[in-house]
Design a protein around this motif. Structure first.
Motif, PDB file in Angstrom:
ATOM      1  N   ILE A  78      -6.225   2.631  12.856  1.00  0.00           N
ATOM      2  CA  ILE A  78      -5.035   2.220  12.039  1.00  0.00           C
ATOM      3  C   ILE A  78      -4.445   3.437  11.201  1.00  0.00           C
ATOM      4  O   ILE A  78      -5.429   3.850  10.269  1.00  0.00           O
ATOM      5  CB  ILE A  78      -5.228   0.808  11.321  1.00  0.00           C
ATOM      6  CG1 ILE A  78      -5.348  -0.338  12.278  1.00  0.00           C
ATOM      7  CG2 ILE A  78      -3.935   0.440  10.628  1.00  0.00           C
ATOM      8  CD1 ILE A  78      -6.010  -1.445  11.629  1.00  0.00           C
ATOM      9  N   GLU A  79      -3.478   3.476  10.954  1.00  0.00           N
ATOM     10  CA  GLU A  79      -2.795   4.642  10.096  1.00  0.00           C
ATOM     11  C   GLU A  79      -1.711   3.959   9.111  1.00  0.00           C
ATOM     12  O   GLU A  79      -0.822   3.393   9.735  1.00  0.00           O
ATOM     13  CB  GLU A  79      -2.387   5.917  10.435  1.00  0.00           C
ATOM     14  CG  GLU A  79      -1.707   7.074   9.646  1.00  0.00           C
ATOM     15  CD  GLU A  79      -1.533   8.066  10.298  1.00  0.00           C
ATOM     16  OE1 GLU A  79      -0.521   8.611   9.679  1.00  0.00           O
ATOM     17  OE2 GLU A  79      -1.999   8.497  11.430  1.00  0.00           O
ATOM     18  N   ILE A  80      -1.923   3.964   7.760  1.00  0.00           N
ATOM     19  CA  ILE A  80      -1.150   3.448   6.827  1.00  0.00           C
ATOM     20  C   ILE A  80      -0.758   4.372   5.801  1.00  0.00           C
ATOM     21  O   ILE A  80      -1.503   5.297   5.470  1.00  0.00           O
ATOM     22  CB  ILE A  80      -1.684   2.191   6.140  1.00  0.00           C
ATOM     23  CG1 ILE A  80      -2.333   1.366   7.138  1.00  0.00           C
ATOM     24  CG2 ILE A  80      -0.803   1.634   5.093  1.00  0.00           C
ATOM     25  CD1 ILE A  80      -3.180   0.174   6.276  1.00  0.00           C
ATOM     26  N   GLN A  81       0.835   4.481   5.832  1.00  0.00           N
ATOM     27  CA  GLN A  81       1.279   5.306   4.673  1.00  0.00           C
ATOM     28  C   GLN A  81       1.697   4.496   3.260  1.00  0.00           C
ATOM     29  O   GLN A  81       2.704   3.460   3.688  1.00  0.00           O
ATOM     30  CB  GLN A  81       2.476   6.060   5.212  1.00  0.00           C
ATOM     31  CG  GLN A  81       2.092   6.748   6.399  1.00  0.00           C
ATOM     32  CD  GLN A  81       1.518   8.008   6.216  1.00  0.00           C
ATOM     33  OE1 GLN A  81       1.460   8.792   5.286  1.00  0.00           O
ATOM     34  NE2 GLN A  81       0.606   8.773   7.153  1.00  0.00           N
ATOM     35  N   ILE A  82       1.339   4.703   2.202  1.00  0.00           N
ATOM     36  CA  ILE A  82       1.868   3.761   1.271  1.00  0.00           C
ATOM     37  C   ILE A  82       2.599   4.931   0.155  1.00  0.00           C
ATOM     38  O   ILE A  82       1.619   5.697  -0.439  1.00  0.00           O
ATOM     39  CB  ILE A  82       0.263   3.098   0.429  1.00  0.00           C
ATOM     40  CG1 ILE A  82       0.028   2.561   1.498  1.00  0.00           C
ATOM     41  CG2 ILE A  82       0.963   2.333  -0.694  1.00  0.00           C
ATOM     42  CD1 ILE A  82      -1.777   1.792   0.850  1.00  0.00           C
ATOM     43  N   PRO A  83       3.771   4.785   0.262  1.00  0.00           N
ATOM     44  CA  PRO A  83       4.510   5.498  -0.875  1.00  0.00           C
ATOM     45  C   PRO A  83       4.072   5.157  -2.181  1.00  0.00           C
ATOM     46  O   PRO A  83       3.814   4.126  -2.661  1.00  0.00           O
ATOM     47  CB  PRO A  83       5.929   5.216  -0.652  1.00  0.00           C
ATOM     48  CG  PRO A  83       6.115   4.703   0.621  1.00  0.00           C
ATOM     49  CD  PRO A  83       4.638   4.194   0.913  1.00  0.00           C
ATOM     50  N   TYR A  84       3.964   6.126  -3.244  1.00  0.00           N
ATOM     51  CA  TYR A  84       3.344   5.901  -4.551  1.00  0.00           C
ATOM     52  C   TYR A  84       4.254   4.881  -5.128  1.00  0.00           C
ATOM     53  O   TYR A  84       3.719   4.142  -6.125  1.00  0.00           O
ATOM     54  CB  TYR A  84       3.568   7.221  -5.415  1.00  0.00           C
ATOM     55  CG  TYR A  84       2.360   8.452  -4.797  1.00  0.00           C
ATOM     56  CD1 TYR A  84       1.261   7.906  -4.403  1.00  0.00           C
ATOM     57  CD2 TYR A  84       2.768   9.658  -4.642  1.00  0.00           C
ATOM     58  CE1 TYR A  84       0.178   8.951  -3.853  1.00  0.00           C
ATOM     59  CE2 TYR A  84       1.758  10.660  -4.344  1.00  0.00           C
ATOM     60  CZ  TYR A  84       0.567  10.100  -4.030  1.00  0.00           C
ATOM     61  OH  TYR A  84      -0.399  10.967  -3.530  1.00  0.00           O
ATOM     62  N   ASP A  85       5.586   4.720  -4.808  1.00  0.00           N
ATOM     63  CA  ASP A  85       6.229   3.905  -5.797  1.00  0.00           C
ATOM     64  C   ASP A  85       6.139   2.408  -5.214  1.00  0.00           C
ATOM     65  O   ASP A  85       6.635   1.640  -5.901  1.00  0.00           O
ATOM     66  CB  ASP A  85       7.827   4.291  -5.527  1.00  0.00           C
ATOM     67  CG  ASP A  85       8.333   4.271  -4.032  1.00  0.00           C
ATOM     68  OD1 ASP A  85       7.686   4.216  -3.321  1.00  0.00           O
ATOM     69  OD2 ASP A  85       9.776   4.418  -4.028  1.00  0.00           O
ATOM     70  N   GLU A  86       5.357   2.228  -4.451  1.00  0.00           N
ATOM     71  CA  GLU A  86       5.097   0.949  -3.650  1.00  0.00           C
ATOM     72  C   GLU A  86       3.738   0.509  -4.327  1.00  0.00           C
ATOM     73  O   GLU A  86       2.985  -0.531  -3.779  1.00  0.00           O
ATOM     74  CB  GLU A  86       4.931   0.685  -2.319  1.00  0.00           C
ATOM     75  CG  GLU A  86       6.646   0.838  -1.700  1.00  0.00           C
ATOM     76  CD  GLU A  86       6.601   0.611  -0.342  1.00  0.00           C
ATOM     77  OE1 GLU A  86       5.951  -0.150   0.328  1.00  0.00           O
ATOM     78  OE2 GLU A  86       7.764   0.899   0.131  1.00  0.00           O
ATOM     79  N   ILE A  87       2.880   1.309  -5.033  1.00  0.00           N
ATOM     80  CA  ILE A  87       1.809   0.995  -5.644  1.00  0.00           C
ATOM     81  C   ILE A  87       1.958   0.413  -6.828  1.00  0.00           C
ATOM     82  O   ILE A  87       2.420   1.249  -7.850  1.00  0.00           O
ATOM     83  CB  ILE A  87       0.686   2.273  -5.590  1.00  0.00           C
ATOM     84  CG1 ILE A  87       0.362   2.595  -4.113  1.00  0.00           C
ATOM     85  CG2 ILE A  87      -0.732   2.066  -5.997  1.00  0.00           C
ATOM     86  CD1 ILE A  87      -0.190   4.169  -3.878  1.00  0.00           C
ATOM     87  N   SER A  88       1.138  -0.710  -7.014  1.00  0.00           N
ATOM     88  CA  SER A  88       1.580  -1.149  -8.696  1.00  0.00           C
ATOM     89  C   SER A  88       0.304  -0.973  -9.409  1.00  0.00           C
ATOM     90  O   SER A  88       0.255  -0.763 -10.718  1.00  0.00           O
ATOM     91  CB  SER A  88       1.692  -2.686  -8.513  1.00  0.00           C
ATOM     92  OG  SER A  88       0.682  -3.625  -8.095  1.00  0.00           O
ATOM     93  N   SER A  89      -1.112  -0.754  -9.064  1.00  0.00           N
ATOM     94  CA  SER A  89      -2.081  -0.578  -9.693  1.00  0.00           C
ATOM     95  C   SER A  89      -3.151   0.158  -8.912  1.00  0.00           C
ATOM     96  O   SER A  89      -3.215  -0.108  -7.667  1.00  0.00           O
ATOM     97  CB  SER A  89      -2.703  -1.721 -10.645  1.00  0.00           C
ATOM     98  OG  SER A  89      -3.269  -2.735  -9.371  1.00  0.00           O
ATOM     99  N   VAL A  90      -3.917   0.736  -9.504  1.00  0.00           N
ATOM    100  CA  VAL A  90      -5.254   1.531  -8.949  1.00  0.00           C
ATOM    101  C   VAL A  90      -6.493   1.345  -9.829  1.00  0.00           C
ATOM    102  O   VAL A  90      -6.281   1.623 -10.980  1.00  0.00           O
ATOM    103  CB  VAL A  90      -5.040   2.899  -8.612  1.00  0.00           C
ATOM    104  CG1 VAL A  90      -6.320   3.535  -8.025  1.00  0.00           C
ATOM    105  CG2 VAL A  90      -3.901   3.303  -7.968  1.00  0.00           C
ATOM    106  N   VAL A  91      -7.553   0.745  -9.451  1.00  0.00           N
ATOM    107  CA  VAL A  91      -8.752   0.360 -10.275  1.00  0.00           C
ATOM    108  C   VAL A  91      -9.851   0.969  -9.560  1.00  0.00           C
ATOM    109  O   VAL A  91     -10.201   0.332  -8.380  1.00  0.00           O
ATOM    110  CB  VAL A  91      -8.850  -1.008 -10.645  1.00  0.00           C
ATOM    111  CG1 VAL A  91     -10.203  -1.044 -11.503  1.00  0.00           C
ATOM    112  CG2 VAL A  91      -7.553  -1.495 -11.538  1.00  0.00           C
ATOM    113  N   LEU A  92     -10.710   1.680 -10.185  1.00  0.00           N
ATOM    114  CA  LEU A  92     -12.161   1.913  -9.692  1.00  0.00           C
ATOM    115  C   LEU A  92     -13.163   1.311 -10.268  1.00  0.00           C
ATOM    116  O   LEU A  92     -13.238   1.330 -11.573  1.00  0.00           O
ATOM    117  CB  LEU A  92     -12.505   3.547  -9.775  1.00  0.00           C
ATOM    118  CG  LEU A  92     -13.622   3.953  -9.242  1.00  0.00           C
ATOM    119  CD1 LEU A  92     -13.657   3.982  -7.469  1.00  0.00           C
ATOM    120  CD2 LEU A  92     -13.928   5.350  -9.520  1.00  0.00           C
TER     121      LEU A  92
END
Length: 131
Positions: A47-61
């Protein structure tokens, strides 16, 4: 281009899912290989998924003694609907202990790319005049 290997938590007992996440100028690209071992037969799908940066609301490590996990929350469920085990637009990427530093740098670069996109968008907004 930054690359981060990961596995997907919560897969069914007879399935495994491993992948790589990559950053490019406009989006987060995720490729996942899902192996299904059912009655001794192995079926593989990618499966390949492309997520544009403007569709990301948060990133947490999230890192502790037992788990290293990158959590990406998207603005829309449909953006990541193909990702195995996604919930409400949130995807979880388990990171191997040996890739902890790579994950830290990857998460920081992803956040920087998202902020840069937003700043560029704000630069294009026409200032308004008060009369």
């Amino acid at each position: 281009m930054s690359i981060l290997p990961f596995s997907v938590p919560g897969m069914r007992e007879f399935e495994t899912a491993n992948g790589i996440a990559q950053l490019n100028a406009e989006r987060l690209q995720i490729e996942v290989e899902i192996k299904d071992n059912w009655f001794g037969k192995t079926h593989t799908r990618i499966i390949e998924i492309q997520i544009p940066y403007d569709e990301i609301s948060s990133v947490v490590l999230k890192s502790n003694w037992f788990v290293n996990r990158l959590v990406v929350q998207t603005c829309r469920i449909t953006t990541v609907r193909q990702f195995p085990e996604q919930e409400s637009g949130k995807i979880l990427l388990n990171i191997a202990r040996g890739d902890r530093e790579t994950a830290r740098v990857f998460a920081a670069q992803l956040q920087a790319n998202i902020i840069e996109l937003e700043l560029n968008r704000l630069d294009r907004v026409e200032p308004f005049e008060i009369e």
